[in-house]
Design a protein around this motif. Structure first.
Motif, PDB file in Angstrom:
ATOM      1  N   GLN A 188       0.909  -1.309  -0.240  1.00 34.26           N
ATOM      2  CA  GLN A 188       0.282  -0.249  -0.028  1.00 34.26           C
ATOM      3  C   GLN A 188       0.917   1.315   0.169  1.00 34.26           C
ATOM      4  OE1 GLN A 188      -3.079  -0.071  -0.333  1.00 34.26           O
ATOM      5  NE2 GLN A 188      -3.540   2.016  -0.328  1.00 34.26           N
ATOM      6  N   ALA A 213       0.283   3.760  -2.874  1.00 33.34           N
ATOM      7  CA  ALA A 213      -0.450   5.135  -2.945  1.00 33.34           C
ATOM      8  C   ALA A 213       0.535   6.221  -3.410  1.00 33.34           C
ATOM      9  CB  ALA A 213      -0.649   5.128  -1.302  1.00 33.34           C
ATOM     10  N   ARG A 262      -1.443  -4.133  -7.881  1.00 32.37           N
ATOM     11  CA  ARG A 262      -2.038  -4.352  -6.120  1.00 32.37           C
ATOM     12  C   ARG A 262      -2.947  -5.458  -6.026  1.00 32.37           C
ATOM     13  NH1 ARG A 262      -6.307  -2.622  -2.954  1.00 32.37           N
ATOM     14  NH2 ARG A 262      -5.853  -1.765  -1.020  1.00 32.37           N
ATOM     15  N   ASP A 278      -4.001  -0.047   6.059  1.00 30.02           N
ATOM     16  CA  ASP A 278      -4.414   1.398   6.574  1.00 30.02           C
ATOM     17  C   ASP A 278      -3.143   2.225   7.009  1.00 30.02           C
ATOM     18  OD1 ASP A 278      -7.027   0.828   6.116  1.00 30.02           O
ATOM     19  OD2 ASP A 278      -7.220   0.266   8.507  1.00 30.02           O
ATOM     20  N   GLN A 324      -1.034   3.242   3.784  1.00 34.22           N
ATOM     21  CA  GLN A 324      -1.678   4.360   3.230  1.00 34.22           C
ATOM     22  C   GLN A 324      -1.294   5.622   4.113  1.00 34.22           C
ATOM     23  OE1 GLN A 324      -3.611   4.822   0.315  1.00 34.22           O
ATOM     24  NE2 GLN A 324      -3.087   6.910   0.718  1.00 34.22           N
ATOM     25  N   SER A 325      -1.490   5.583   5.581  1.00 30.45           N
ATOM     26  CA  SER A 325      -1.019   6.772   6.154  1.00 30.45           C
ATOM     27  C   SER A 325       0.332   7.009   6.378  1.00 30.45           C
ATOM     28  CB  SER A 325      -1.323   6.247   7.814  1.00 30.45           C
ATOM     29  OG  SER A 325      -0.619   7.167   8.746  1.00 30.45           O
ATOM     30  N   ASP A 363       0.843   8.798   2.858  1.00 32.10           N
ATOM     31  CA  ASP A 363       0.311  10.208   2.870  1.00 32.10           C
ATOM     32  C   ASP A 363       1.209  11.188   3.722  1.00 32.10           C
ATOM     33  OD1 ASP A 363      -2.071   9.351   1.790  1.00 32.10           O
ATOM     34  OD2 ASP A 363      -3.264   9.117   3.584  1.00 32.10           O
TER      35      ASP A 363
END
Length: 419
Positions: free
Chosen positions: A88, A92, A109, A128, A131-132, A135
């Motif tokens: 991820q 991302a 993916r 999750d 992704q965090s 970001d």
């Protein structure tokens, strides 16, 4: 020392698994993305690779908690899937950097996640967390100045000064990179070299004569192999060569997912910061390219630099100042990291997604960089001093990155026995 090997490179396309290791597989997806039209310019590709690999490392390391993070300080849920987090984080960041290629990334993916046997809850927690991290890494680098609008740079007309080169006669590429905030270094000028030799010096004269003889498109003293290596090292961007080599060595040595992520992060952080330092020097010294220098060789009082008004290089000259050599900076940094991680005297096969039917074999990291430097001269786009000083800059950056990034943490984490 090297030998030439022709072979069919497998796994270039998106969606093809080459290593069975999500970190290495997504690194190859990233490389393919940078080489997908419109191809990412070489200096920008180093930044892309550093962003992606920093996110992947912080995602995996946030679960293992073995090393100091590159940027993301918070830790992941302990039951999160490392493999899903790596997927991820890479996905991302790549979608953010290359939104037009999202469909290909989506397919990869799905393929990657289908191969993960962890529990659904662990996979979701990993997604999750990945992704965090992505970001946060993207937000961090959005403030580095790379996207600032720069005034077009056209150099000057005095002897030794860079000016736009044929055939495109384009203004200087990415002058804002010279002021971009580094990933690890304290400033772009931290390892700025002393500058190119004076136009009447013995060193400049020797450099001039060498490039004029070896790098001409027509009537050159190049051997057939020197022409091949000039084209090989021009075909791809630095991560295209060094990342694949790092991933292969990691696989051969049995490195864990986290260890592979760390090596790729260090290599790409070092290359990205070496390019920022290189751009600082390029625009500080603004030295002319051989295609300009050789056509104007009789204009500054050096009787030994005989002019040739029709001289043209084998490789099309890139649109930015000559000194120091960018590829030498990046390769010097990557070679330093890998030689200290894997040992200087190592059998090494260097490949490129951009030129998939060629492998160059070497027996040391120094030999790789030496050939790459010769390639820039044989291609007619650099002088020897720019390559030598570029390598030195990269080596200094590599040492600094190793000493300041992703160092072992006192909290060794749940899988410290693997390290």
């Amino acid at each position: 020392m090297y030998r030439y090997i022709a072979y069919a490179l497998l796994g270039m396309a998106f969606g093809t698994t080459a290593f069975g290791n999500e970190v290495a597989d997504w690194n190859k997806v990233m490389l393919a993305a940078t080489l997908t039209a419109p191809v990412t310019p070489a200096p920008a590709s180093n930044r892309v690779a550093a962003i992606v690999q920093a996110a992947v490392f912080d995602a995996v390391n946030g679960i293992d908690r073995v090393y100091a993070p590159i940027h993301v300080e918070s830790a992941a849920p302990r039951d999160a899937s490392e493999r899903a987090a790596a997927v991820q984080a890479a996905y991302a960041t790549l979608v953010a950097l290359y939104p037009a290629q999202k469909g290909k990334f989506d397919d990869q993916r799905a393929s990657s996640l289908a191969a993960i046997s962890d529990s659904k809850e662990a996979i979701q927690h990993g997604l999750d967390w990945g992704q965090s991290v992505a970001d946060q890494i993207l937000a961090w680098r959005a403030q580095d100045g790379f996207s600032n609008v720069a005034t077009p740079y056209t150099g000057g007309t005095a002897p030794g000064q860079w000016r736009p080169t044929p055939p495109a006669m384009a203004s200087g590429l990415l002058p804002q990179l010279a002021q971009t905030v580094p990933f690890v270094l304290t400033s772009p000028s931290q390892f700025r070299p002393n500058g190119p030799p004076a136009l009447k010096s013995d060193q400049y004269t020797a450099d001039y004569i060498e490039t004029k003889s070896l790098g001409s498109a027509m009537g050159s003293a190049r051997t057939a192999d020197q022409e091949l290596l000039a084209k090989f090292w021009q075909a791809g961007n630095p991560p295209d060569y060094w990342d694949q080599l790092a991933a292969t060595l990691a696989q051969q040595r049995g490195l864990s997912l986290l260890q592979t992520a760390r090596v790729l992060a260090l290599v790409n952080l070092a290359m990205a910061d070496s390019i920022i330092g290189c751009w600082d020097a390029k625009y500080a010294f603004s030295f002319w390219r051989p295609v300009t220098a050789i056509r104007l060789g009789d204009t500054y009082g050096n009787d030994a630099t005989v002019a040739d008004s029709a001289w043209t290089p084998l490789i099309t000259t890139p649109p930015f100042p000559e000194y120091p050599s960018a590829h030498s900076c990046a390769s010097g940094a990557a070679a330093r990291i890998l030689s200290l991680e894997f040992g200087e005297q190592t059998t090494l096969d260097v490949v490129s997604l951009a030129m998939p039917n060629v492998t160059r074999r070497f027996y040391s990291f120094t030999a790789i960089v030496d050939e790459m430097k010769t390639a820039r001269i044989a291609g007619g786009i650099h002088f020897r001093s720019a390559c030598t000083d570029g390598q030195a800059l990269g080596t200094s950056v590599g040492d600094y990155v190793l000493g300041h990034a992703a160092r072992r943490s006192s909290d060794r984490g749940r899988r410290s026995s693997q390290e």
